[in-house]
Design a protein around this motif. Structure first.
Motif, PDB file in Angstrom:
ATOM      1  N   VAL A 197       0.834  -1.197   0.000  1.00 44.54           N
ATOM      2  CA  VAL A 197       0.000   0.000   0.000  1.00 44.54           C
ATOM      3  C   VAL A 197       0.870   1.249   0.000  1.00 44.54           C
ATOM      4  CG1 VAL A 197      -1.728   1.298   1.307  1.00 44.54           C
ATOM      5  CG2 VAL A 197      -1.932  -1.183   1.108  1.00 44.54           C
ATOM      6  N   ASP A 198       1.950   1.233   0.764  1.00 45.10           N
ATOM      7  CA  ASP A 198       2.887   2.357   0.813  1.00 45.10           C
ATOM      8  C   ASP A 198       3.359   2.729  -0.595  1.00 45.10           C
ATOM      9  OD1 ASP A 198       4.914   4.041   2.532  1.00 45.10           O
ATOM     10  OD2 ASP A 198       6.165   2.932   1.106  1.00 45.10           O
ATOM     11  N   ALA A 199       3.706   1.727  -1.378  1.00 43.38           N
ATOM     12  CA  ALA A 199       4.189   1.983  -2.732  1.00 43.38           C
ATOM     13  C   ALA A 199       3.087   2.483  -3.653  1.00 43.38           C
ATOM     14  CB  ALA A 199       4.796   0.700  -3.308  1.00 43.38           C
ATOM     15  N   SER A 200       1.854   2.065  -3.398  1.00 42.81           N
ATOM     16  CA  SER A 200       0.762   2.418  -4.308  1.00 42.81           C
ATOM     17  C   SER A 200       0.154   3.791  -4.030  1.00 42.81           C
ATOM     18  CB  SER A 200      -0.340   1.353  -4.246  1.00 42.81           C
ATOM     19  OG  SER A 200      -1.039   1.399  -3.014  1.00 42.81           O
ATOM     20  N   VAL A 201       0.279   4.305  -2.797  1.00 42.64           N
ATOM     21  CA  VAL A 201      -0.370   5.577  -2.460  1.00 42.64           C
ATOM     22  C   VAL A 201       0.623   6.697  -2.179  1.00 42.64           C
ATOM     23  CG1 VAL A 201      -2.361   4.339  -1.537  1.00 42.64           C
ATOM     24  CG2 VAL A 201      -0.558   5.117   0.038  1.00 42.64           C
ATOM     25  N   GLY A 202       1.913   6.450  -2.346  1.00 37.85           N
ATOM     26  CA  GLY A 202       2.905   7.488  -2.130  1.00 37.85           C
ATOM     27  C   GLY A 202       3.317   7.682  -0.693  1.00 37.85           C
ATOM     28  N   GLY A 203       3.111   6.649   0.130  1.00 38.17           N
ATOM     29  CA  GLY A 203       3.567   6.699   1.514  1.00 38.17           C
ATOM     30  C   GLY A 203       2.456   6.504   2.516  1.00 38.17           C
ATOM     31  N   VAL A 204       2.759   5.739   3.566  1.00 41.92           N
ATOM     32  CA  VAL A 204       1.819   5.540   4.666  1.00 41.92           C
ATOM     33  C   VAL A 204       2.548   5.754   5.978  1.00 41.92           C
ATOM     34  CG1 VAL A 204       0.439   3.868   3.361  1.00 41.92           C
ATOM     35  CG2 VAL A 204       2.263   3.040   4.892  1.00 41.92           C
ATOM     36  N   ARG A 205       1.784   5.934   7.052  1.00 42.80           N
ATOM     37  CA  ARG A 205       2.379   6.028   8.371  1.00 42.80           C
ATOM     38  C   ARG A 205       1.453   5.403   9.402  1.00 42.80           C
ATOM     39  NH1 ARG A 205       4.452  10.976  10.004  1.00 42.80           N
ATOM     40  NH2 ARG A 205       4.480  10.158  12.111  1.00 42.80           N
ATOM     41  N   PHE A 206       2.045   4.743  10.392  1.00 46.87           N
ATOM     42  CA  PHE A 206       1.283   4.258  11.524  1.00 46.87           C
ATOM     43  C   PHE A 206       1.002   5.432  12.464  1.00 46.87           C
ATOM     44  CE2 PHE A 206       2.742   0.047  10.248  1.00 46.87           C
ATOM     45  CZ  PHE A 206       1.610  -0.725  10.512  1.00 46.87           C
ATOM     46  N   LEU A 207      -0.141   5.381  13.111  1.00 45.19           N
ATOM     47  CA  LEU A 207      -0.560   6.431  14.022  1.00 45.19           C
ATOM     48  C   LEU A 207      -0.080   6.133  15.442  1.00 45.19           C
ATOM     49  CD1 LEU A 207      -4.208   6.903  12.714  1.00 45.19           C
ATOM     50  CD2 LEU A 207      -2.199   8.318  12.200  1.00 45.19           C
ATOM     51  N   THR A 208       0.385   7.152  16.127  1.00 45.94           N
ATOM     52  CA  THR A 208       0.934   6.983  17.463  1.00 45.94           C
ATOM     53  C   THR A 208      -0.170   6.799  18.503  1.00 45.94           C
ATOM     54  OG1 THR A 208       0.968   9.367  17.878  1.00 45.94           O
ATOM     55  CG2 THR A 208       2.947   8.388  16.895  1.00 45.94           C
ATOM     56  N   VAL A 209       0.183   6.126  19.600  1.00 48.38           N
ATOM     57  CA  VAL A 209      -0.696   5.982  20.758  1.00 48.38           C
ATOM     58  C   VAL A 209       0.052   6.470  21.993  1.00 48.38           C
ATOM     59  CG1 VAL A 209      -1.937   4.030  19.756  1.00 48.38           C
ATOM     60  CG2 VAL A 209       0.055   3.601  21.223  1.00 48.38           C
ATOM     61  N   ASP A 210      -0.675   6.659  23.077  1.00 47.45           N
ATOM     62  CA  ASP A 210      -0.084   7.112  24.337  1.00 47.45           C
ATOM     63  C   ASP A 210       0.068   5.918  25.279  1.00 47.45           C
ATOM     64  OD1 ASP A 210       0.661   8.310  26.691  1.00 47.45           O
ATOM     65  OD2 ASP A 210      -1.298   9.242  27.075  1.00 47.45           O
ATOM     66  N   PRO A 211       1.304   5.453  25.525  1.00 44.95           N
ATOM     67  CA  PRO A 211       1.507   4.256  26.354  1.00 44.95           C
ATOM     68  C   PRO A 211       1.495   4.547  27.852  1.00 44.95           C
ATOM     69  CG  PRO A 211       3.614   5.037  25.574  1.00 44.95           C
ATOM     70  CD  PRO A 211       2.570   5.970  24.993  1.00 44.95           C
ATOM     71  N   SER A 212       0.485   5.260  28.313  1.00 43.61           N
ATOM     72  CA  SER A 212       0.400   5.612  29.733  1.00 43.61           C
ATOM     73  C   SER A 212      -0.127   4.430  30.536  1.00 43.61           C
ATOM     74  CB  SER A 212      -0.535   6.809  29.907  1.00 43.61           C
ATOM     75  OG  SER A 212      -1.866   6.454  29.549  1.00 43.61           O
ATOM     76  N   GLU A 213       0.060   4.498  31.843  1.00 39.19           N
ATOM     77  CA  GLU A 213      -0.475   3.457  32.723  1.00 39.19           C
ATOM     78  C   GLU A 213      -1.993   3.397  32.623  1.00 39.19           C
ATOM     79  OE1 GLU A 213       1.006   1.103  34.580  1.00 39.19           O
ATOM     80  OE2 GLU A 213       2.890   1.743  33.646  1.00 39.19           O
ATOM     81  N   GLU A 214      -2.617   4.556  32.482  1.00 39.83           N
ATOM     82  CA  GLU A 214      -4.073   4.599  32.331  1.00 39.83           C
ATOM     83  C   GLU A 214      -4.510   3.868  31.063  1.00 39.83           C
ATOM     84  OE1 GLU A 214      -7.703   7.881  31.804  1.00 39.83           O
ATOM     85  OE2 GLU A 214      -5.625   8.547  32.088  1.00 39.83           O
ATOM     86  N   ASN A 215      -3.791   4.098  29.965  1.00 44.02           N
ATOM     87  CA  ASN A 215      -4.145   3.430  28.716  1.00 44.02           C
ATOM     88  C   ASN A 215      -3.792   1.944  28.744  1.00 44.02           C
ATOM     89  OD1 ASN A 215      -5.315   5.643  27.535  1.00 44.02           O
ATOM     90  ND2 ASN A 215      -3.469   6.275  26.424  1.00 44.02           N
ATOM     91  N   LEU A 216      -2.735   1.581  29.475  1.00 41.70           N
ATOM     92  CA  LEU A 216      -2.413   0.166  29.629  1.00 41.70           C
ATOM     93  C   LEU A 216      -3.569  -0.563  30.306  1.00 41.70           C
ATOM     94  CD1 LEU A 216      -0.422  -2.196  29.427  1.00 41.70           C
ATOM     95  CD2 LEU A 216       0.519  -1.490  31.637  1.00 41.70           C
ATOM     96  N   ALA A 217      -4.142   0.059  31.335  1.00 44.49           N
ATOM     97  CA  ALA A 217      -5.290  -0.547  32.012  1.00 44.49           C
ATOM     98  C   ALA A 217      -6.467  -0.689  31.059  1.00 44.49           C
ATOM     99  CB  ALA A 217      -5.679   0.296  33.219  1.00 44.49           C
ATOM    100  N   LYS A 218      -6.643   0.283  30.174  1.00 45.20           N
ATOM    101  CA  LYS A 218      -7.751   0.236  29.209  1.00 45.20           C
ATOM    102  C   LYS A 218      -7.588  -0.918  28.225  1.00 45.20           C
ATOM    103  CE  LYS A 218      -8.840   5.206  29.150  1.00 45.20           C
ATOM    104  NZ  LYS A 218      -8.821   6.428  28.301  1.00 45.20           N
ATOM    105  N   ILE A 219      -6.371  -1.076  27.685  1.00 42.13           N
ATOM    106  CA  ILE A 219      -6.203  -2.127  26.666  1.00 42.13           C
ATOM    107  C   ILE A 219      -6.246  -3.512  27.300  1.00 42.13           C
ATOM    108  CG2 ILE A 219      -4.907  -0.555  25.161  1.00 42.13           C
ATOM    109  CD1 ILE A 219      -2.369  -2.153  25.800  1.00 42.13           C
ATOM    110  N   GLN A 220      -5.817  -3.608  28.567  1.00 47.77           N
ATOM    111  CA  GLN A 220      -5.863  -4.919  29.219  1.00 47.77           C
ATOM    112  C   GLN A 220      -7.270  -5.298  29.669  1.00 47.77           C
ATOM    113  OE1 GLN A 220      -2.683  -4.798  32.152  1.00 47.77           O
ATOM    114  NE2 GLN A 220      -1.214  -5.543  30.641  1.00 47.77           N
ATOM    115  N   LYS A 221      -8.184  -4.335  29.688  1.00 49.72           N
ATOM    116  CA  LYS A 221      -9.587  -4.669  29.891  1.00 49.72           C
ATOM    117  C   LYS A 221     -10.159  -5.326  28.640  1.00 49.72           C
ATOM    118  CE  LYS A 221     -10.973  -1.286  33.392  1.00 49.72           C
ATOM    119  NZ  LYS A 221     -11.834  -0.102  33.678  1.00 49.72           N
ATOM    120  N   VAL A 222      -9.602  -4.967  27.486  1.00 48.84           N
ATOM    121  CA  VAL A 222     -10.044  -5.579  26.229  1.00 48.84           C
ATOM    122  C   VAL A 222      -9.504  -6.999  26.121  1.00 48.84           C
ATOM    123  CG1 VAL A 222     -10.050  -5.376  23.711  1.00 48.84           C
ATOM    124  CG2 VAL A 222     -10.115  -3.308  25.122  1.00 48.84           C
TER     125      VAL A 222
END
Length: 321
Positions: A197-222
């Motif tokens: 996809v990167d080659a076909s659309v002229g570049g892609v990027r992954f989006l950043t997340v916030d690796p806080s303790e609060e967010n760690l608790a959120k993802i581990q609930k999932v």
């Protein structure tokens, strides 16, 4: 069971039942273009070259079919997210019946995942997706639902904050992003499809997340086995523009109870004695590490052949996180 009938038909089509099944070891994977398919292809190639194994890669439509194929003896091995294997054995989540014949063979590597976008979009963080479209539905790849829920949570969002666009499965989701049908796509870091996809659309990027303790608790609930890992830019990691944190799980190698101890020990010998060659063939597999491969996971048992292998190598089991 309807799924089982479909798998039996697939088994006959691939010629892996009866006498042929006894002669060939197969690894069930998602479709070509997925990271697991690529990893399995590298492992199978090395197993044929240095282990004398007749090993083939057998693509299926999604994780449930992969796990069902191993549970029912239509495939010997599979690579999967440890969270999905836990739910498969339990018969919870996306699984309406327990699959009791799945056994862990080894922890393979950490598996960072994310949402990525066209670089021209101007978006840099998951928080920027508020009001934008995100792939949803995932009828053929339901594991993505929990993964994207966790990624959104790590960006401070929930599904109600974005526009949901139904996609059936992993590869189609990226194709739809490339065509402009949806603003973002979901994939693992290092996936061949991301590079395409990167080659076909002229570049892609992954989006950043916030690796806080609060967010760690959120993802581990999932999913309790999710965690954050740091990833740095490298040529194979297309779309990683700077050092950044990703929602991550452990990839594990799974075998069915029908697989012999000898088959399991032979494959493990290839994995760890030929780890350098495997890592050169596919850089994400450079994370193969004998000392961290025998990790305990809640609700999962190791295959007896794997237990014997690690004991013979003097590797003690490490506790679950």
């Amino acid at each position: 069971m309807k799924v089982f009938r479909h798998l039996m038909a697939a088994g006959f089509a691939f010629g892996i039942v009866g006498a042929a099944h006894a002669q060939v070891s197969s690894i069930s994977t998602p479709p070509q273009g997925s990271v697991w398919n690529t990893m399995a292809s590298v492992i199978a190639g090395q197993a044929r070259e240095s282990g004398g194994m007749r090993m083939v890669v057998q693509p299926y439509g999604g994780n449930a079919q992969m796990m069902q194929s191993v549970n029912e003896g239509l495939a010997e091995f599979s690579l999967n997210d440890v969270n999905d294997v836990i739910t498969a054995v339990e018969g919870s989540g996306e699984y309406d019946a327990a699959l009791p014949n799945l056994r862990v063979v080894a922890r393979i590597n950490p598996f960072p995942i994310g949402l990525y976008v066209k670089e021209s979009s101007g978006m840099t963080s998951v928080a920027d997706l508020k009001g934008k479209s995100v792939p949803s539905g995932w009828d053929a790849f339901p594991i993505a639902r929990s993964h994207i829920t966790a990624i959104l949570a790590a960006g401070g969002l929930i599904w109600d904050d974005v526009t949901k666009v139904p996609v059936p499965e992993l590869i189609r989701g990226s194709d739809d992003m490339a065509s402009g049908r949806v603003d973002s796509a979901f994939f693992a870091v290092g996936g061949p499809k991301v590079a395409e996809v990167d080659a076909s659309v002229g570049g892609v990027r992954f989006l950043t997340v916030d690796p806080s303790e609060e967010n760690l608790a959120k993802i581990q609930k999932v999913r309790p086995a999710f965690y954050f890992s740091d990833v740095t830019p490298a040529p194979p990691r297309v779309g990683v523009k700077e050092p950044m944190a990703f929602v991550t799980w452990d990839n594990i190698l799974v075998a069915g109870t029908h697989v012999s101890d000898e088959q399991v020990k032979t494959l493990l010998t290839v994995l760890f004695d030929e780890a350098d060659a495997i890592g050169k063939a596919y850089p994400p597999l450079r994370a193969l590490d004998l000392q961290t491969a025998y990790k305990a996971y809640p609700g999962l048992e190791y295959h007896p052949g794997a237990v014997a292998f690690f004991e013979e190598r003097g590797v003690a089991q490490t506790p679950a996180d």
